[in-house]
Structure formats: structure tokens, C-alpha cells
Design an enzyme around this catalytic site. Sequence first.
Site, PDB file in Angstrom:
ATOM      1  N   HIS A  17      43.730  47.936  35.008  1.00 46.87           N
ATOM      2  CA  HIS A  17      44.055  47.086  36.165  1.00 46.87           C
ATOM      3  C   HIS A  17      44.476  47.955  37.364  1.00 46.87           C
ATOM      4  O   HIS A  17      44.069  47.707  38.492  1.00 46.87           O
ATOM      5  CB  HIS A  17      45.233  46.147  35.840  1.00 46.87           C
ATOM      6  CG  HIS A  17      44.943  45.114  34.796  1.00 46.87           C
ATOM      7  ND1 HIS A  17      45.735  44.945  33.686  1.00 46.87           N
ATOM      8  CD2 HIS A  17      43.957  44.179  34.690  1.00 46.87           C
ATOM      9  CE1 HIS A  17      45.266  43.942  32.950  1.00 46.87           C
ATOM     10  NE2 HIS A  17      44.176  43.474  33.525  1.00 46.87           N
ATOM     11  N   LYS A  41      47.788  28.461  28.101  1.00 51.84           N
ATOM     12  CA  LYS A  41      47.584  29.809  27.575  1.00 51.84           C
ATOM     13  C   LYS A  41      48.876  30.345  26.973  1.00 51.84           C
ATOM     14  O   LYS A  41      49.960  30.083  27.528  1.00 51.84           O
ATOM     15  CB  LYS A  41      47.140  30.722  28.732  1.00 51.84           C
ATOM     16  CG  LYS A  41      45.819  31.414  28.476  1.00 51.84           C
ATOM     17  CD  LYS A  41      45.384  32.191  29.695  1.00 51.84           C
ATOM     18  CE  LYS A  41      44.293  33.150  29.367  1.00 51.84           C
ATOM     19  NZ  LYS A  41      43.766  33.818  30.541  1.00 51.84           N
ATOM     20  N   ARG A  90      34.044  45.204  32.462  1.00 49.86           N
ATOM     21  CA  ARG A  90      33.984  46.259  31.446  1.00 49.86           C
ATOM     22  C   ARG A  90      32.690  46.131  30.663  1.00 49.86           C
ATOM     23  O   ARG A  90      31.724  46.793  30.928  1.00 49.86           O
ATOM     24  CB  ARG A  90      35.199  46.149  30.499  1.00 49.86           C
ATOM     25  CG  ARG A  90      36.497  46.585  31.120  1.00 49.86           C
ATOM     26  CD  ARG A  90      37.676  46.013  30.385  1.00 49.86           C
ATOM     27  NE  ARG A  90      37.679  44.565  30.483  1.00 49.86           N
ATOM     28  CZ  ARG A  90      38.625  43.770  30.029  1.00 49.86           C
ATOM     29  NH1 ARG A  90      39.643  44.289  29.387  1.00 49.86           N
ATOM     30  NH2 ARG A  90      38.574  42.467  30.179  1.00 49.86           N
ATOM     31  N   SER A 128      44.479  44.122  27.845  1.00 49.73           N
ATOM     32  CA  SER A 128      45.882  43.777  27.557  1.00 49.73           C
ATOM     33  C   SER A 128      46.062  43.418  26.090  1.00 49.73           C
ATOM     34  O   SER A 128      47.048  43.809  25.463  1.00 49.73           O
ATOM     35  CB  SER A 128      46.328  42.612  28.440  1.00 49.73           C
ATOM     36  OG  SER A 128      46.237  42.951  29.794  1.00 49.73           O
TER      37      SER A 128
HETATM   38  P1  ADP Z   1      42.141  37.264  32.756  1.00 48.49           P
HETATM   39  O1  ADP Z   1      42.923  36.628  31.645  1.00 48.49           O
HETATM   40  O2  ADP Z   1      42.109  36.446  34.016  1.00 48.49           O
HETATM   41  O3  ADP Z   1      40.799  37.803  32.394  1.00 48.49           O
HETATM   42  P2  ADP Z   1      43.143  39.990  32.716  1.00 48.49           P
HETATM   43  O4  ADP Z   1      44.511  40.416  33.072  1.00 48.49           O
HETATM   44  O5  ADP Z   1      42.718  40.173  31.303  1.00 48.49           O
HETATM   45  O6  ADP Z   1      43.061  38.490  33.195  1.00 48.49           O
HETATM   46  O7  ADP Z   1      42.090  40.722  33.654  1.00 48.49           O
HETATM   47  C1  ADP Z   1      42.035  40.542  35.041  1.00 48.49           C
HETATM   48  C2  ADP Z   1      40.757  41.148  35.560  1.00 48.49           C
HETATM   49  O8  ADP Z   1      40.797  42.555  35.382  1.00 48.49           O
HETATM   50  C3  ADP Z   1      39.487  40.667  34.856  1.00 48.49           C
HETATM   51  O9  ADP Z   1      38.436  40.599  35.802  1.00 48.49           O
HETATM   52  C4  ADP Z   1      39.202  41.770  33.859  1.00 48.49           C
HETATM   53  O10 ADP Z   1      37.821  41.854  33.540  1.00 48.49           O
HETATM   54  C5  ADP Z   1      39.662  42.982  34.646  1.00 48.49           C
HETATM   55  N1  ADP Z   1      40.062  44.082  33.773  1.00 48.49           N
HETATM   56  C6  ADP Z   1      40.917  44.050  32.732  1.00 48.49           C
HETATM   57  N2  ADP Z   1      41.023  45.258  32.147  1.00 48.49           N
HETATM   58  C7  ADP Z   1      40.197  46.081  32.844  1.00 48.49           C
HETATM   59  C8  ADP Z   1      39.821  47.472  32.715  1.00 48.49           C
HETATM   60  N3  ADP Z   1      40.294  48.238  31.757  1.00 48.49           N
HETATM   61  N4  ADP Z   1      38.944  47.981  33.606  1.00 48.49           N
HETATM   62  C9  ADP Z   1      38.423  47.192  34.577  1.00 48.49           C
HETATM   63  N5  ADP Z   1      38.710  45.885  34.750  1.00 48.49           N
HETATM   64  C10 ADP Z   1      39.586  45.332  33.892  1.00 48.49           C
END
Ligand code: ADP
Length: 161
Positions: A17, A41, A90, A128
Amino acid sequence: MKIAVYPGSFDPITNGHLDIIKRALKCFDKVIVLVGVNPDKKYHNSVEERVAMIKESCKGIKNVEVDSYDGLSVEYSKKHGAVALIRGLRVVSDFEYEWQLATANEYIDSEIDMVFFMARNETSFISSSAINELFEHGVDIKKLVPAPVIKLMKQKQKAKK
Ligand code: ADP
């Protein structure tokens, strides 16, 4: 001023992130990291904890704001004068999900564009949920998340015992 909103669960924020935030700041004047609050959620961390971890992790980075919202990201973006929503990609399965999201957002307001950043090699496997699982199994996650995240996770683990 070009503002972008980066919405997500951030449960917790990871180096993946953080990389997206830094790269988005090269394209936009300000990035608002928007922590999602979805009552359906189940989160590992409360919204206050998730916001606090992001704030701490972004301390040295200019032009980043952190906020939370229980509504639609597009609505929030409109209210705050943002021109784009940032997301990260990803694997191929991310693409399918993001495609649906982008289509729905376009239906709500086609003026707010979704901008996607491809994950870098070194952070592409970080999610995460993987972080939470690795930590629960005692794996060292130092290289995968910012230090404030480890601090809070350790505090919470200690409190559980
Ligand atoms: P959500 O539950 O809305 O998907 P996340 O916190 O999991 O929220 O992710 C937010 C955004 O960041 C999403 O678009 C996800 O694909 C992206 N993201 C999460 N981890 C990574 C990473 N390691 N590299 C690039 N983008 C990421």
C-alpha cells in the site's frame, strides 16, 4: 490542485500500500487514504486502529491525508474535490475484482476516474490477509509492513495473552 483518493480496507497497511501511495504522489498533488468502514465486513483492526497505523506510517511523507468513510468512495471523492480513485493491481484475480468496481463506479459518476498502479515485484505478494496469517504463525513480517504496524500488532497480541 489534483487530489486522488486511495480507498481500501488497510487491515493493516502494508509496504505494498505504501508503495502505491508514494507512486500516486508523483502523479497527484495530494492523496487521501480512505479507510473503508463496511458493517458487513469483519476486520482484524478497528477503523481507529487502521487510521492510526496509516498516519504513523505516512509521517514522513508530504501531501498525504488519512480519513475514514462508511459510504461510497465515489461520493467521498466528489465531496472532497478529488479527480481520481487510486487502486493497486497484483494478480489477475485483482483485475477481475477491480474491473467490476471500476464499472460500478463509472455508472455512479463517470467524472471520477479510477487509476491503477501495478504492484512492484518485491511487494506483489503482500496482502493484508497474508500479513495477519504470517504474524499469527510467528513469521517475521518486518520487511513487509511499516514499523508502526508491527508495534500495534505486538501490543494486541500481548494483550490477548
Ligand atoms: P480492499 O479490501 O478494498 O481490496 P485492500 O486494503 O486490501 O482493500 O487494498 C486496497 C487496494 O490496494 C486494492 O486496490 C488492492 O489491490 C491494492 N493493494 C493491496 N496490496 C497491494 C500490493 N502489495 N501492491 C499493490 N497494490 C496493493
